[in-house]
Motif scaffolding. Structure first.
Motif, PDB file in Angstrom:
ATOM      1  N   ARG A   1      -8.302   6.358  -9.208  1.00  0.00           N
ATOM      2  CA  ARG A   1      -9.620   5.711  -9.163  1.00  0.00           C
ATOM      3  C   ARG A   1      -9.876   5.030  -7.817  1.00  0.00           C
ATOM      4  NH1 ARG A   1      -8.912   4.092 -14.810  1.00  0.00           N
ATOM      5  NH2 ARG A   1      -8.397   1.961 -14.185  1.00  0.00           N
ATOM      6  N   GLN A   2      -8.849   4.995  -6.971  1.00  0.00           N
ATOM      7  CA  GLN A   2      -9.025   4.403  -5.646  1.00  0.00           C
ATOM      8  C   GLN A   2      -9.316   5.500  -4.621  1.00  0.00           C
ATOM      9  OE1 GLN A   2      -6.061   1.658  -4.173  1.00  0.00           O
ATOM     10  NE2 GLN A   2      -5.237   1.335  -6.233  1.00  0.00           N
ATOM     11  N   ARG A   3     -10.189   5.190  -3.688  1.00  0.00           N
ATOM     12  CA  ARG A   3     -10.362   6.057  -2.526  1.00  0.00           C
ATOM     13  C   ARG A   3      -9.553   5.448  -1.390  1.00  0.00           C
ATOM     14  NH1 ARG A   3     -15.955   6.449  -3.826  1.00  0.00           N
ATOM     15  NH2 ARG A   3     -16.484   4.988  -2.149  1.00  0.00           N
ATOM     16  N   PRO A   4      -8.670   6.223  -0.793  1.00  0.00           N
ATOM     17  CA  PRO A   4      -7.861   5.665   0.292  1.00  0.00           C
ATOM     18  C   PRO A   4      -8.733   5.259   1.466  1.00  0.00           C
ATOM     19  CG  PRO A   4      -7.592   8.034   0.206  1.00  0.00           C
ATOM     20  CD  PRO A   4      -8.360   7.643  -1.022  1.00  0.00           C
ATOM     21  N   ARG A   5      -8.209   4.353   2.268  1.00  0.00           N
ATOM     22  CA  ARG A   5      -8.966   3.877   3.410  1.00  0.00           C
ATOM     23  C   ARG A   5      -9.323   5.057   4.310  1.00  0.00           C
ATOM     24  NH1 ARG A   5      -5.467   0.675   5.113  1.00  0.00           N
ATOM     25  NH2 ARG A   5      -6.186  -1.195   4.082  1.00  0.00           N
ATOM     26  N   GLY A   6     -10.605   5.165   4.641  1.00  0.00           N
ATOM     27  CA  GLY A   6     -11.059   6.247   5.504  1.00  0.00           C
ATOM     28  C   GLY A   6     -11.670   7.392   4.751  1.00  0.00           C
ATOM     29  N   ALA A   7     -11.612   7.395   3.406  1.00  0.00           N
ATOM     30  CA  ALA A   7     -12.175   8.497   2.631  1.00  0.00           C
ATOM     31  C   ALA A   7     -13.598   8.172   2.203  1.00  0.00           C
ATOM     32  CB  ALA A   7     -11.317   8.779   1.401  1.00  0.00           C
ATOM     33  N   LYS A   8     -14.503   9.135   2.351  1.00  0.00           N
ATOM     34  CA  LYS A   8     -15.865   8.977   1.894  1.00  0.00           C
ATOM     35  C   LYS A   8     -15.957   9.294   0.415  1.00  0.00           C
ATOM     36  CE  LYS A   8     -17.870  10.228   6.371  1.00  0.00           C
ATOM     37  NZ  LYS A   8     -18.753  11.192   7.078  1.00  0.00           N
ATOM     38  N   ALA A   9     -17.130   9.123  -0.148  1.00  0.00           N
ATOM     39  CA  ALA A   9     -17.331   9.359  -1.579  1.00  0.00           C
ATOM     40  C   ALA A   9     -17.062  10.807  -1.958  1.00  0.00           C
ATOM     41  CB  ALA A   9     -18.751   8.970  -1.983  1.00  0.00           C
ATOM     42  N   ASP A  10     -17.258  11.754  -0.985  1.00  0.00           N
ATOM     43  CA  ASP A  10     -17.011  13.159  -1.292  1.00  0.00           C
ATOM     44  C   ASP A  10     -15.572  13.552  -1.067  1.00  0.00           C
ATOM     45  OD1 ASP A  10     -16.848  13.058   1.415  1.00  0.00           O
ATOM     46  OD2 ASP A  10     -18.428  14.537   1.828  1.00  0.00           O
ATOM     47  N   GLY A  11     -14.724  12.587  -0.726  1.00  0.00           N
ATOM     48  CA  GLY A  11     -13.306  12.865  -0.549  1.00  0.00           C
ATOM     49  C   GLY A  11     -12.913  13.210   0.871  1.00  0.00           C
ATOM     50  N   ARG A  12     -13.877  13.349   1.801  1.00  0.00           N
ATOM     51  CA  ARG A  12     -13.545  13.687   3.172  1.00  0.00           C
ATOM     52  C   ARG A  12     -13.245  12.425   3.970  1.00  0.00           C
ATOM     53  NH1 ARG A  12     -18.538  17.146   5.151  1.00  0.00           N
ATOM     54  NH2 ARG A  12     -19.564  15.322   4.222  1.00  0.00           N
ATOM     55  N   ASP A  13     -12.491  12.612   5.044  1.00  0.00           N
ATOM     56  CA  ASP A  13     -12.150  11.475   5.887  1.00  0.00           C
ATOM     57  C   ASP A  13     -13.255  11.208   6.893  1.00  0.00           C
ATOM     58  OD1 ASP A  13      -9.680  10.998   4.743  1.00  0.00           O
ATOM     59  OD2 ASP A  13      -8.737  12.552   5.961  1.00  0.00           O
TER      60      ASP A  13
ATOM     61  N   GLU B   1       0.852  -1.184   0.000  1.00  0.00           N
ATOM     62  CA  GLU B   1       0.000   0.000   0.000  1.00  0.00           C
ATOM     63  C   GLU B   1       0.887   1.234   0.000  1.00  0.00           C
ATOM     64  OE1 GLU B   1      -2.853   1.685   3.364  1.00  0.00           O
ATOM     65  OE2 GLU B   1      -3.673  -0.135   2.439  1.00  0.00           O
ATOM     66  N   PHE B   2       0.522   2.221  -0.815  1.00  0.00           N
ATOM     67  CA  PHE B   2       1.325   3.436  -0.928  1.00  0.00           C
ATOM     68  C   PHE B   2       0.433   4.644  -0.657  1.00  0.00           C
ATOM     69  CE2 PHE B   2       3.928   6.604  -3.278  1.00  0.00           C
ATOM     70  CZ  PHE B   2       5.139   6.367  -2.651  1.00  0.00           C
ATOM     71  N   LEU B   3       0.682   5.315   0.466  1.00  0.00           N
ATOM     72  CA  LEU B   3      -0.101   6.481   0.871  1.00  0.00           C
ATOM     73  C   LEU B   3      -1.603   6.178   0.890  1.00  0.00           C
ATOM     74  CD1 LEU B   3       1.718   9.407  -0.960  1.00  0.00           C
ATOM     75  CD2 LEU B   3       2.044   8.571   1.365  1.00  0.00           C
ATOM     76  N   GLY B   4      -1.943   5.028   1.423  1.00  0.00           N
ATOM     77  CA  GLY B   4      -3.349   4.665   1.533  1.00  0.00           C
ATOM     78  C   GLY B   4      -3.952   4.055   0.290  1.00  0.00           C
ATOM     79  N   LYS B   5      -3.186   3.955  -0.794  1.00  0.00           N
ATOM     80  CA  LYS B   5      -3.676   3.352  -2.032  1.00  0.00           C
ATOM     81  C   LYS B   5      -3.042   1.971  -2.205  1.00  0.00           C
ATOM     82  CE  LYS B   5      -5.836   7.171  -3.368  1.00  0.00           C
ATOM     83  NZ  LYS B   5      -5.637   7.835  -4.654  1.00  0.00           N
ATOM     84  N   LYS B   6      -3.873   0.986  -2.473  1.00  0.00           N
ATOM     85  CA  LYS B   6      -3.364  -0.374  -2.625  1.00  0.00           C
ATOM     86  C   LYS B   6      -2.585  -0.527  -3.934  1.00  0.00           C
ATOM     87  CE  LYS B   6      -6.745  -2.795   0.247  1.00  0.00           C
ATOM     88  NZ  LYS B   6      -7.730  -3.897   0.321  1.00  0.00           N
ATOM     89  N   VAL B   7      -1.494  -1.242  -3.845  1.00  0.00           N
ATOM     90  CA  VAL B   7      -0.683  -1.570  -5.016  1.00  0.00           C
ATOM     91  C   VAL B   7      -1.022  -2.995  -5.419  1.00  0.00           C
ATOM     92  CG1 VAL B   7       1.646  -1.776  -5.960  1.00  0.00           C
ATOM     93  CG2 VAL B   7       1.142  -0.002  -4.259  1.00  0.00           C
ATOM     94  N   GLY B   8      -1.921  -3.109  -6.377  1.00  0.00           N
ATOM     95  CA  GLY B   8      -2.363  -4.414  -6.831  1.00  0.00           C
ATOM     96  C   GLY B   8      -1.715  -4.820  -8.144  1.00  0.00           C
ATOM     97  N   GLN B   9      -2.333  -5.780  -8.798  1.00  0.00           N
ATOM     98  CA  GLN B   9      -1.760  -6.320 -10.036  1.00  0.00           C
ATOM     99  C   GLN B   9      -1.633  -5.260 -11.112  1.00  0.00           C
ATOM    100  OE1 GLN B   9      -3.930  -9.644 -11.644  1.00  0.00           O
ATOM    101  NE2 GLN B   9      -2.901  -9.564 -13.613  1.00  0.00           N
ATOM    102  N   ASN B  10      -2.665  -4.451 -11.318  1.00  0.00           N
ATOM    103  CA  ASN B  10      -2.617  -3.446 -12.376  1.00  0.00           C
ATOM    104  C   ASN B  10      -1.568  -2.375 -12.087  1.00  0.00           C
ATOM    105  OD1 ASN B  10      -4.704  -4.705 -13.785  1.00  0.00           O
ATOM    106  ND2 ASN B  10      -6.282  -3.556 -12.702  1.00  0.00           N
ATOM    107  N   GLU B  11      -1.491  -1.947 -10.832  1.00  0.00           N
ATOM    108  CA  GLU B  11      -0.535  -0.898 -10.472  1.00  0.00           C
ATOM    109  C   GLU B  11       0.904  -1.377 -10.641  1.00  0.00           C
ATOM    110  OE1 GLU B  11      -4.396   0.053  -8.760  1.00  0.00           O
ATOM    111  OE2 GLU B  11      -3.136  -1.747  -8.609  1.00  0.00           O
TER     112      GLU B  11
END
Length: 612
Positions: A513-525, A400-410
């Motif tokens: 296209r990923q929302r980091p863990r803890g972020a709502k749909a509007d971008g707020r934590d 995971e990088f800055l709350g964004k998962k590093v998966g197969q595509n990344e």
């Protein structure tokens, strides 16, 4: 002055100036790209080009804009060179032949600035100013834009895939960053004696009574942007060794500062934009460590007197300017190969086998020490993504990088980025080394296994490393004016620049296209998750079941607390991307990737030559 003392003082001055500029320039560049306001000049350009500065782009739109702008730039610069002879201010210089025009157009648009010609004999001042100098600004601004787009992908909390507007980023990079700094630097160079003239040249009488002609032009302004933009293309064959462009030891230090200042300060920009300056300090530490090691090793080799000529002279001064000496020449060479600049104040082909090998290796690292304007930052960020993935596999933690998962595509995009440059270098050098039509061009030639043949291979390897890494410096003993070299190196520059950019932007799009863990749909934590994110990777592992509790007691936890505890467990399982441990892993990953890829080729060239 003692060489060791001179070297120490020069490095100390360089580090002090960079240290003083680090915070203000880094934060200023961050404010440029996140500002909501447009300058008056920018608004005029937006209206003329029919650009909506408020419109955001996905990675596809951003990449298409980069490629379209660069393609138009290549065509314009190619045509300008071809019709140079019929344009004003040509000074009798004809149009450039097709192969050289293609190579040069690709070279300057790709921020490589490889020059297979003598500028003062071939290029008119008009072509230099409205063609080459303009691309020095534009190609550097493209690199800045791509780096910022990747950062936006990391910090995008809405998950909408948007990474900014390329046209806005391009214009802001030129008007707000590159142009003001270039004006300041050009004025400093002029005070040191660098030439800035609209004349094409003048006649003079030589010491033996003969007549000669000297070329002049707007050298100081071109020198400024070629260093600041990590471009490297000079207006004179001797490049930054010529006294018209780099007249004094002080101007030499100023130009080295110009090479490094934007790539170094971009790590502060990165830390500011992601909201965690420790991230930027970690990248800076890795860059500085690589640069320092390369500098020390190159100084060691160049300070040894190898060979009869060097022992008689008392130093390895062949190919170096007396007014700079070994310390300033090595400092410039390591900085220029580490920043994908390509400007030179000494002949790299005249360095010792070990010293020249260090310069070659500096490029083969991927030029992340500290790399070019923008390209160095996004290059080391891609390596950081690879490091997170590898580190996660090694220790069993989630990549995971800055709350964004590093998966197969990344990781696929990151791997493709890493593979482009080695493929271009090794395939290009391998084909060239065995072509019968290129054997005579390979430097000193010689029978297989002799110093001449080994150095000839080193020259070829250096040429393709320089082209694929968009550096532009060269081992000058290699003749590259044939159609094969013009075309093959041209395509290496083209693919070496724009394929990685596409992969970086694709990675930015995937992250955006990923929302980091803890972020709502509007971008707020959200409340509890935001608290967990502040705890970071040091948060203790916590079980949702209390010690000694009965099976049914787990229901005592409400849903909000359960989510917070579960999130804390997941966060604790991620690898932190700042600090000494991650910096060491990133450092090792960079060396490991380059070592496994290029050690066999280096063993056939510089290492074998140094062993003779």
């Amino acid at each position: 002055m003692n060489p060791a003392l001179a070297a120490t003082l020069q490095v100390a001055l360089l580090l002090v100036v960079l240290g003083l500029a680090y915070v203000p320039l880094g934060d200023y560049m961050a404010s440029v790209y996140r500002s909501e306001r447009d300058l008056g000049a920018e608004r005029v350009l937006y209206r003329l080009a029919r650009i909506d500065p408020k419109r955001q782009q996905t990675w596809v739109g951003y990449a298409l804009a980069v490629l379209a702008f660069s393609a138009v730039s290549v065509v314009f610069l190619y045509l300008l060179q071809r019709i140079q002879g019929v344009l004003p201010w040509a000074d009798g210089k004809p149009g450039i032949n097709p192969a050289a025009a293609f190579n040069t157009a690709v070279s300057f648009v790709s921020n490589t600035n490889w020059q297979s010609y003598s500028p003062e004999q071939v290029m008119s001042n008009l072509t230099q100013m409205i063609g080459l100098a303009v691309q020095n600004f534009a190609s550097a601004a493209v690199g800045l834009a791509v780096a910022v787009a990747l950062i936006r992908g990391l910090v995008n909390r809405r998950g909408d895939g948007q990474i900014g507007n390329f046209w806005v980023d391009l214009i802001r990079g030129v008007i707000r960053i590159l142009l003001p700094l270039s004006i300041i630097l050009a004025i400093i160079l002029i005070t040191q004696g660098a030439v800035q003239s609209l004349r094409t040249g003048f006649d003079f009488t030589t010491l033996n009574g003969g007549s000669a002609h000297s070329v002049v032009g707007p050298f100081a302004s071109q020198e400024a942007i070629k260093e600041l933009g990590t471009n490297g293309g000079g207006t004179l064959s001797a490049n930054s060794a010529h006294p018209f462009s780099n007249p004094t030891p002080l101007s030499n230090i100023v130009e080295i500062i110009a090479l490094l200042i934007i790539p170094v300060c971009l790590t502060r920009t990165y830390g500011t934009l992601v909201g965690d300056r420790r991230q930027g300090y970690t990248l800076l530490g890795v860059m500085a460590s690589l640069w320092g090691i390369m500098l020390a090793v190159s100084w060691y080799f160049e300070s040894r007197t190898n060979g009869v000529a060097a022992q008689v002279a008392g130093a390895m001064m062949e190919g170096k300017e007396q007014r700079f000496g070994i310390p300033a020449s090595v400092l410039f060479a390591v900085s220029t190969t580490g920043t994908s600049t390509g400007a030179v104040n000494s002949a790299h082909d005249s360095f010792s086998a070990g010293g020249g090998g260090v310069l070659l290796w500096n490029m083969l690292l991927g030029e992340v020490a500290p790399g070019g304007v923008g390209s160095g930052l996004y290059g080391i960020l891609v390596m950081a993504v690879v490091t997170v993935f590898v580190g996660g596999l090694l220790v069993g933690r989630s990549p995971e990088f800055l709350g964004k998962k590093v998966g197969q595509n990344e990781i696929t995009m990151a791997a493709l980025y890493v593979l482009v440059m080695p493929a271009l270098v090794l395939i290009g050098a391998g084909i060239t080394a065995v072509l019968s039509s290129t054997l005579d061009a390979q430097g000193n030639g010689g029978s297989p296994g002799t110093a001449g043949s080994i150095h000839g291979f080193s020259e070829v390897l250096y040429a393709f490393a320089s082209a694929a890494n968009n550096n532009g410096s060269a081992f000058g003993g290699l003749t590259v004016t044939s159609d094969w070299f013009q075309s093959s190196l041209g395509f290496a520059m083209l693919l070496g620049r724009f394929l990685p950019i596409v992969f970086v932007l694709a990675l930015a799009g995937l992250l955006a296209r990923q929302r980091p863990r803890g972020a709502k749909a509007d971008g707020r934590d959200s409340g509890p998750e935001q608290e967990v994110l502040r705890l970071g990777a040091g948060a203790p592992r916590t079980s949702t079941r209390r010690q000694g509790a009965a099976d049914g007691d787990e229901a005592d936890l409400d849903s909000r607390g359960a989510v917070a505890l579960e999130t804390r467990i997941d966060t604790a399982s991620t690898l932190p991307t700042h600090g000494l441990l991650f910096g060491a892993l990133l450092f090792g990953t960079i060396l490991l990737v380059a070592g496994l890829t290029f050690f066999p080729a280096m063993a056939l060239g510089p290492i074998a030559e140094a062993a003779l």
